[in-house]
Design an enzyme around this catalytic site. Structure first.
Site, PDB file in Angstrom:
ATOM      1  N   LYS A   1       0.848  -1.192   0.000  1.00 53.65           N
ATOM      2  CA  LYS A   1       0.000   0.000   0.000  1.00 53.65           C
ATOM      3  C   LYS A   1       0.884   1.242   0.000  1.00 53.65           C
ATOM      4  CE  LYS A   1      -3.959   2.022   2.426  1.00 53.65           C
ATOM      5  NZ  LYS A   1      -4.795   1.960   3.654  1.00 53.65           N
TER       6      LYS A   1
ATOM      7  N   HIS B   1      -0.273   4.558   0.257  1.00 52.80           N
ATOM      8  CA  HIS B   1      -0.868   5.755   0.849  1.00 52.80           C
ATOM      9  C   HIS B   1      -1.484   5.382   2.192  1.00 52.80           C
ATOM     10  CE1 HIS B   1      -4.193   3.735  -1.224  1.00 52.80           C
ATOM     11  NE2 HIS B   1      -4.997   4.309  -0.348  1.00 52.80           N
TER      12      HIS B   1
END
Length: 225
Positions: free
Chosen positions: A104, A106
């Site tokens: 991921k 963000h």
């Protein structure tokens, strides 16, 4: 056999997680039994499952570790349920961690869910079952890329007691030899067959003579000598 192991075998059968019949495994091998931990789905089942894992981890590895790591995907609820059970049963708070299949970029960034790993962390890996060790080939590099961790051991729910991919020792033993950390299970299929083959309750033997013969033939061919 410890009382909680007998209770766990009954729990697997009653939850329809452990079934006997005719199954084709991912490896292509034909098996007379199949275990699917994805069928633990209710709150009460997950609570009990976490307690069984907690007892086994306590008995085998003790509680002097820092992180319980559950490989995605099935290992994630196992890690969460078991960290809760360890806190409830033993008053010991350990952190849970798991990996994402995709990094991921963000918000809560990175490949890990839950706790981040730090140098010196003692980690117990938790899984449902292993037949080839393929998941460890993914999991161990992820762990060691995050920090200089000490892997205390691996705990699975069921040791199938059959030859691993190398055809010499079991899959759990192959992992131990390859990565250098202990591997254990809550119960083994040897214990399952011994227990379910006896008249242990009002239902009578849960393995009939026909299935016992089928299992024997399977282990004559694929079992660890």
């Amino acid at each position: 056999m410890e009382k909680y192991k007998k209770e766990f075998i009954d729990f697997m059968v009653d939850s329809h997680v452990l079934r006997f019949g005719d199954f084709t495994l991912k490896s292509g091998r034909k098996s007379p039994f199949f275990m699917n931990a994805g069928l633990y789905q209710t709150g009460s089942e997950l609570m009990k499952l976490g307690e069984f894992y907690a007892r086994a981890i306590h008995d085998v590895y003790g509680l002097e570790f820092d992180v319980l790591f559950g490989p995605a995907y099935k290992g994630i609820p196992l890690a969460v349920a078991t960290t809760i059970a360890i806190s409830s049963l033993y008053g010991r708070d350990v952190r849970y961690s798991a990996n994402r299949k995709e990094i991921k970029d963000h918000g809560d960034t990175g490949i890990l869910l839950g706790a981040k790993l730090h140098d010196g962390d003692r980690v117990v890996i938790i899984e449902d079952v292993t037949t080839s060790g393929a998941s460890m080939a993914e999991t161990v590099p992820i762990l060691r890329a995050q920090a200089d961790v000490d892997i205390t051991g691996l705990m699975v729910s069921l040791n199938r007691c059959e030859l691993g991919m190398g055809g010499r020792v079991s899959a759990l033993e192959e992992i131990r030899e390859k990565y250098g950390f202990p591997t254990n299970a809550i119960v083994s299929m040897d214990e399952v067959v011994e227990y379910l083959g006896k008249s242990n309750d009002e239902r009578g033997p849960l393995l009939d003579e026909s299935m016992k013969k089928t299992l024997k033939a399977y282990y004559d061919e694929y079992g660890v000598k």
